[in-house]
Scaffold this active site. Structure first.
Site, PDB file in Angstrom:
ATOM      1  N   VAL A 105       0.863  -1.171   0.000  1.00 57.82           N
ATOM      2  CA  VAL A 105       0.000   0.000   0.000  1.00 57.82           C
ATOM      3  C   VAL A 105       0.906   1.230   0.000  1.00 57.82           C
ATOM      4  O   VAL A 105       1.865   1.296   0.772  1.00 57.82           O
ATOM      5  CB  VAL A 105      -0.917   0.032   1.237  1.00 57.82           C
ATOM      6  CG1 VAL A 105      -1.849   1.241   1.187  1.00 57.82           C
ATOM      7  CG2 VAL A 105      -1.716  -1.260   1.366  1.00 57.82           C
ATOM      8  N   CYS A 106       0.642   2.173  -0.899  1.00 56.27           N
ATOM      9  CA  CYS A 106       1.324   3.462  -0.906  1.00 56.27           C
ATOM     10  C   CYS A 106       2.849   3.267  -1.026  1.00 56.27           C
ATOM     11  O   CYS A 106       3.327   2.570  -1.911  1.00 56.27           O
ATOM     12  CB  CYS A 106       0.942   4.242   0.346  1.00 56.27           C
ATOM     13  SG  CYS A 106       1.327   6.007   0.304  1.00 56.27           S
ATOM     14  N   ALA A 107       3.616   3.855  -0.091  1.00 50.90           N
ATOM     15  CA  ALA A 107       5.080   3.788  -0.162  1.00 50.90           C
ATOM     16  C   ALA A 107       5.612   2.372  -0.019  1.00 50.90           C
ATOM     17  O   ALA A 107       6.774   2.104  -0.347  1.00 50.90           O
ATOM     18  CB  ALA A 107       5.694   4.677   0.923  1.00 50.90           C
TER      19      ALA A 107
END
Length: 300
Positions: A105-107
């Site tokens: 998720v995300c970074a």
């Protein structure tokens, strides 16, 4: 029993973690044979929001049916954040090479990149980090402005709440759409958004201004999106002249009230079509008299 293991990094965003964790916890409550665990390179992990999360410092042995998820962390730059040892990266790499699925998720996509799992594969991340992800991993195919991607058991999602969409998609793959829909109803979220839907909606993209009059006009248009709204009616409801409404709205949003309503309708229609509606039925549901205008807007 399928194990869902969250690999936590200092500065983890709580919603990146708790969104998917809630989905799989709800799957466990439904008796779907899911077991959650949390691992890190230290027994305590500070979150970006200040809450300290406890984790197991031992990386477990996993089967190919198990899933590893790397939630994102606070990162102005990927290159200077998200510390992970080579041992953790080897663990990620080995799980995928044995046939397991890894997700981020995300970074968290950067952790998969460091493990070499993005090379030659489609991937995505938060829109603020897409440029850096692309420059750090030139052999990856970074797909911009989508909610999530799936490529050869490597699953990546955009920022924050999109982790919920990713988790619901994985539940759908393993347990079917009915199970995912039951979990979504429990969580009071969309049953499932398609991975290629845009990260930034029309609502968010044109609401960053500070003009309260225009916000009130947008509230009316959004509430009555399917109605035929005249400029005269918007002027009456906002207490301004028609000329003032057009001038203020265009200055704040870059478009006229009519174009804004059309953009809202088009976005909603694309969502309906992505979930199986025909162009004709989607056009009627969002307020067009027939599908011709919708087709023209989609082509434009």
């Amino acid at each position: 029993m399928t194990r869902v293991v969250f690999l936590l990094v200092p500065g983890v965003h709580l919603l990146d973690l708790s969104g998917p964790a809630q989905v799989f916890s709800s799957a466990a409550d439904l008796g779907l044979g899911v077991e959650l665990s949390y691992v890190a390179e230290a027994a305590t992990v500070p979150s970006a929001q200040g809450l300290v999360v406890h984790a197991d410092p031992a990386l477990p042995e996993l089967s190919t049916e198990d899933l590893i998820i790397v939630p994102g962390w606070r990162a102005a730059k990927l290159a200077t954040s998200g510390p992970l040892t080579e041992q953790a990266l080897d663990w990620l790499r080995a799980h995928h090479h044995r046939g397991g699925t890894v997700a981020s998720v995300c970074a968290g996509a950067d952790a998969l990149g460091r493990a070499g799992l993005l090379d030659g594969r489609r991937c995505t991340t938060h829109h603020d980090l897409q440029d850096e992800l692309e420059s750090r991993y030139p052999n990856a195919c970074v797909v911009r402005d989508v909610l999530y991607t799936v490529d050869d058991r490597v699953v990546t999602s955009a920022g924050i709440a999109s982790g919920i969409d990713l988790a619901l998609h994985l539940v759908t793959l393993r347990h079917g759409p009915s199970a995912a829909a039951r979990i979504a109803r429990t969580m009071v979220v969309y049953a499932r958004r398609n991975g290629d839907e845009h990260q930034a909606s029309v609502l968010l993209k044109h609401r960053s201004h500070v003009n309260e009059t225009v916000h009130r006009i947008q509230d009316v248009i959004e509430t009555r999106m399917t109605d035929r709204l005249s400029l005269a009616e918007l002027a009456r409801l906002s207490g301004c002249s028609e000329r003032t409404v057009t001038r203020l709205f265009s200055r704040a949003t870059g478009m006229t009230p009519l174009r804004y309503q059309q953009a809202l309708r088009l976005e909603r229609a694309e969502h309906l079509i992505g979930h199986g509606a025909t162009v004709e039925s989607a056009a009627r549901m969002v307020g067009f008299e027939d599908a011709r205008m919708l087709r023209r807007l989609r082509a434009r």
